[in-house]
Design a protein around this motif. Sequence first.
Motif, PDB file in Angstrom:
ATOM      1  N   GLU A 159      34.656 -11.981  14.141  1.00  0.00           N
ATOM      2  CA  GLU A 159      36.107 -12.157  13.357  1.00  0.00           C
ATOM      3  C   GLU A 159      36.744 -10.937  13.581  1.00  0.00           C
ATOM      4  O   GLU A 159      38.058 -10.924  13.596  1.00  0.00           O
ATOM      5  CB  GLU A 159      35.762 -12.358  11.915  1.00  0.00           C
ATOM      6  CG  GLU A 159      35.890 -13.990  11.646  1.00  0.00           C
ATOM      7  CD  GLU A 159      35.162 -14.406  10.257  1.00  0.00           C
ATOM      8  OE1 GLU A 159      35.470 -13.377   9.484  1.00  0.00           O
ATOM      9  OE2 GLU A 159      34.499 -15.165  10.076  1.00  0.00           O
ATOM     10  N   SER A 160      36.081  -9.878  13.535  1.00  0.00           N
ATOM     11  CA  SER A 160      36.712  -8.342  13.623  1.00  0.00           C
ATOM     12  C   SER A 160      37.335  -8.088  15.081  1.00  0.00           C
ATOM     13  O   SER A 160      37.855  -7.001  15.240  1.00  0.00           O
ATOM     14  CB  SER A 160      35.969  -7.344  13.151  1.00  0.00           C
ATOM     15  OG  SER A 160      34.631  -6.917  13.777  1.00  0.00           O
ATOM     16  N   TYR A 161      36.739  -8.985  16.025  1.00  0.00           N
ATOM     17  CA  TYR A 161      37.001  -8.720  17.194  1.00  0.00           C
ATOM     18  C   TYR A 161      38.763  -8.515  17.517  1.00  0.00           C
ATOM     19  O   TYR A 161      38.999  -9.479  17.345  1.00  0.00           O
ATOM     20  CB  TYR A 161      36.568  -9.541  18.337  1.00  0.00           C
ATOM     21  CG  TYR A 161      35.132  -9.468  18.764  1.00  0.00           C
ATOM     22  CD1 TYR A 161      34.554 -10.119  19.661  1.00  0.00           C
ATOM     23  CD2 TYR A 161      34.427  -8.080  18.275  1.00  0.00           C
ATOM     24  CE1 TYR A 161      33.109 -10.002  20.096  1.00  0.00           C
ATOM     25  CE2 TYR A 161      32.958  -8.023  18.703  1.00  0.00           C
ATOM     26  CZ  TYR A 161      32.331  -8.928  19.528  1.00  0.00           C
ATOM     27  OH  TYR A 161      31.111  -8.727  19.872  1.00  0.00           O
ATOM     28  N   SER A 162      39.046  -7.583  18.351  1.00  0.00           N
ATOM     29  CA  SER A 162      40.625  -7.735  18.740  1.00  0.00           C
ATOM     30  C   SER A 162      40.807  -8.835  19.841  1.00  0.00           C
ATOM     31  O   SER A 162      39.664  -9.104  20.630  1.00  0.00           O
ATOM     32  CB  SER A 162      41.061  -6.336  19.315  1.00  0.00           C
ATOM     33  OG  SER A 162      40.506  -6.246  20.637  1.00  0.00           O
ATOM     34  N   PRO A 163      41.857  -9.374  19.970  1.00  0.00           N
ATOM     35  CA  PRO A 163      41.972 -10.321  21.002  1.00  0.00           C
ATOM     36  C   PRO A 163      41.314  -9.973  22.440  1.00  0.00           C
ATOM     37  O   PRO A 163      40.869 -10.491  23.137  1.00  0.00           O
ATOM     38  CB  PRO A 163      43.373 -10.696  21.033  1.00  0.00           C
ATOM     39  CG  PRO A 163      43.978 -10.122  20.043  1.00  0.00           C
ATOM     40  CD  PRO A 163      43.196  -9.130  19.231  1.00  0.00           C
ATOM     41  N   ALA A 164      41.729  -8.597  22.940  1.00  0.00           N
ATOM     42  CA  ALA A 164      41.206  -8.202  23.960  1.00  0.00           C
ATOM     43  C   ALA A 164      39.718  -8.072  24.222  1.00  0.00           C
ATOM     44  O   ALA A 164      39.076  -8.529  25.389  1.00  0.00           O
ATOM     45  CB  ALA A 164      41.772  -6.627  24.246  1.00  0.00           C
ATOM     46  N   GLU A 165      39.090  -7.626  23.190  1.00  0.00           N
ATOM     47  CA  GLU A 165      37.854  -7.575  23.069  1.00  0.00           C
ATOM     48  C   GLU A 165      36.951  -8.910  23.129  1.00  0.00           C
ATOM     49  O   GLU A 165      36.020  -9.250  23.906  1.00  0.00           O
ATOM     50  CB  GLU A 165      37.129  -6.888  21.694  1.00  0.00           C
ATOM     51  CG  GLU A 165      35.770  -6.193  22.017  1.00  0.00           C
ATOM     52  CD  GLU A 165      35.309  -5.499  20.730  1.00  0.00           C
ATOM     53  OE1 GLU A 165      36.099  -5.522  19.584  1.00  0.00           O
ATOM     54  OE2 GLU A 165      34.093  -4.984  20.612  1.00  0.00           O
TER      55      GLU A 165
ATOM     56  N   GLN B 268      44.671  -0.520  12.326  1.00  0.00           N
ATOM     57  CA  GLN B 268      45.208   0.512  13.063  1.00  0.00           C
ATOM     58  C   GLN B 268      44.603   1.081  14.124  1.00  0.00           C
ATOM     59  O   GLN B 268      45.203   1.818  14.925  1.00  0.00           O
ATOM     60  CB  GLN B 268      45.451   1.737  11.790  1.00  0.00           C
ATOM     61  CG  GLN B 268      46.036   1.380  10.591  1.00  0.00           C
ATOM     62  CD  GLN B 268      46.828   2.249  10.097  1.00  0.00           C
ATOM     63  OE1 GLN B 268      47.535   2.861  10.876  1.00  0.00           O
ATOM     64  NE2 GLN B 268      47.065   2.185   8.688  1.00  0.00           N
ATOM     65  N   ALA B 269      43.276   0.761  14.381  1.00  0.00           N
ATOM     66  CA  ALA B 269      42.511   1.264  15.622  1.00  0.00           C
ATOM     67  C   ALA B 269      42.697   0.495  16.751  1.00  0.00           C
ATOM     68  O   ALA B 269      41.805  -0.436  17.075  1.00  0.00           O
ATOM     69  CB  ALA B 269      41.254   1.505  15.284  1.00  0.00           C
ATOM     70  N   GLN B 270      43.938   0.275  17.232  1.00  0.00           N
ATOM     71  CA  GLN B 270      44.232  -0.684  18.326  1.00  0.00           C
ATOM     72  C   GLN B 270      44.389  -0.121  19.621  1.00  0.00           C
ATOM     73  O   GLN B 270      44.778  -0.518  20.626  1.00  0.00           O
ATOM     74  CB  GLN B 270      45.352  -1.326  17.993  1.00  0.00           C
ATOM     75  CG  GLN B 270      45.159  -2.448  16.601  1.00  0.00           C
ATOM     76  CD  GLN B 270      44.466  -3.816  17.066  1.00  0.00           C
ATOM     77  OE1 GLN B 270      44.260  -4.010  18.083  1.00  0.00           O
ATOM     78  NE2 GLN B 270      44.406  -4.390  15.849  1.00  0.00           N
TER      79      GLN B 270
END
Lengths: 135, 621
Positions: A24-30, B602-604
């Motif tokens: 769930e905490s993954y960014s879309p890129a990850e 914020q860590a993007q």
Amino acid sequence: MADDLKVAGFKSSELIASLGSAFESYSPAEKTSQIKKTNGVFEIVVKKPQGPSPAAQEATWTIDLKKAGTVIKGKAPPGTKADVTITMDDETFVDLASGKLNGQKAFMTGKLKTKGNIMLATKLDGVLKGTKAKL
Amino acid sequence: MSFQSLISGSECAAPANPLSQVLKHTESDRSIQQDRFSGPSSSRLHRLPGTSSTVATDNDLALARQFFEASPSGPAFVPSAVPELLSHPHYKDAWTAEQQQQMRTFELNKSQSQWAAEFDGGASSRPISLPQQAQMQQNNSAMQQMPSYMPQAGLYGNYMPRNNLYSMGPSMQNYAPMIADKGKGKSREADFEAAFAQATASLTSGIVEVTDIEEALEATTLHNHTTESDSTSVLDHVQKAEANPPADDLEKWATEFQQLMEAQRDELDYGKAMQEAWENGLGSVADSTTSGELPMKFDDVGLPILQPYVFSTDNKYLDPSASVSSPLADAKALLDQNGSLSEASLLLEAAIQKGDLGEGGYEAWILLGETKNMDEHEDAGMRALVEGVKRAEAAGASGAGMMSLAISFTNEAMDRASHVMLLRWLRARFPDFAVSEETANAISSNSSWDTHIKVTDLFLNLARQQHSQGIVDPDVQIGLGVLYYTNGEYALAKDCFESALSQRPRDYLLWNRLGSALSNGNKPEEALGVYREALQLRPTYTRAIYNVGVACLNIGAHKEAAEHFLSALALQEQSSGETSDQLWFTLRRALVSMNRSDLAEQAQGGPKSTLDVFRREGFDF
């Protein structure tokens, strides 16, 4: 949200729940890069032969690393098909996740049974293990 | 052990249970740390191979005495026993007993020669003997495993001819789980005894189980007609091949395994498989929420098909009015002086784009790939290395860049590609070393489990050959280490990297590799000490900083981990290069583990000013 993944009495469920929250905490890129690397839907069936009732002896989760990048309880939802079904004991799953056992050894020693795309099962330890050091 | 697994949980687990972190501290065996890594004394670290070999020898002497006393009959037992067994009506039972005896005597032979070598050779024999020692330990656990393994063989009963039950036996030594790979001396000794006692105790029960399995097999096997003659020939094989049975059997097992894999696939109802393929295919087209990325594609030799390298758009070194001198030379100078890795990569990119490619047209590409990897940009590094290796091969350079590329593949979990590349390196660097046609062909087609066995065998044979000539080639040791690491055998990998380090104590890349073998092998504290060595030699080594952060994460020191990631990001931002996605991803994970999802948002990896946010939040970097 990850709490609905838990099933009482299974040590694996804690691990699966934390895996779920990690996803769930993954960014879309990850998420994209994980999906690209793994490209499979895993159905994990965890058994616990000493359970009090037949219902308490088995738990199923589906890890979708092909489309959605999620972990859900139960079998694959309609529209998604599990590429491989992996059956193992509660203990085995815990060992796999902690890195004490790798998928290959588990398979050789019969602790892990698969149905479907076996080679995909070899990617499972990569999925379960958290952050790895880089060579 | 089960209590530990109950408490400790997985590496990625949120620290819901602080007790687990405490336990992780207490559980780790510090004997090695005290021997080698306690304190910042680098001289002690440099001496580390020598130090540990004396420790090992003392313990091994004790073990040796135990072994010799325990089985006085030893090797003489085997040849005489076999003809007797052949005529035995219940040869299955006797066969198992003989097999287990053979295992023990095999170990005995191995241990005798190995310890003799150790008495003579000291440090030089250590590199080879250590992997063997670890394997021996696996033998013991294999022995313990074998009686329990037999019933499991029923799993494969439908597919494998009976004779292969035997061939799976000795090869188990490579695949039995590694017990007690912490600390060299005491824990190993204890497990040795335990395993031995257990094996002896369970011998009888093992035989009974095998009989049942045999009966079950007869009921279900498809290959009944071949069993009798094959079994006798296998027993002959046992009699003759005392010195090195595993190699042959591994081959046999590997091909059987391959058949097993194919058989299982074929077993699927073809119509159903087609149906599934259709559904999956349609599913991904119709599904509007797909990420849009295609899965990784591989070419027919097993290497991934990558996009070409993407150069930075804002490279100040590309400006024609910039210095006339060679950007390639500048980059090399910068690297030598421990300068910024990001600046060096920009210089190298400029060099390539200006046509200054260095030796053979490949040097700049390989250097760029390696620098990118050091700077924790694995994707870019891999692409640059692929380009570099391609050109190097065309120029006939013997294996340049291949090791680095194999390592890159390993980091991205492309196991088979890593094996392919390591084999290529071996053949390029040692063209006279014999590689069978069969192996060469199998590498491109078989599963990664199979290719691992084949390539590891090759490297082991080469290492043994060199050892008999008194050479210790650090590159071969590194190759072997990478193979073990890729297969998850981190303790063996550690041994290989250590022996390579004894030859190259100032190689910061090697220190990092050793550190990662320790870190992934669940020894984060030791790993930290080793990473610090790497950073002393190369303070701008971004990857090592990243790895320190990862080790902190695994210890449970989330804030420290975040601080390390932030300092690595700060280093990258100072130069004109891009920041590393991997650093941002893992920083987010650290922040989430600290229950600071607000900061994780914020860590993007956006505009440069974001790092100050973290400074204000109390992160010290």
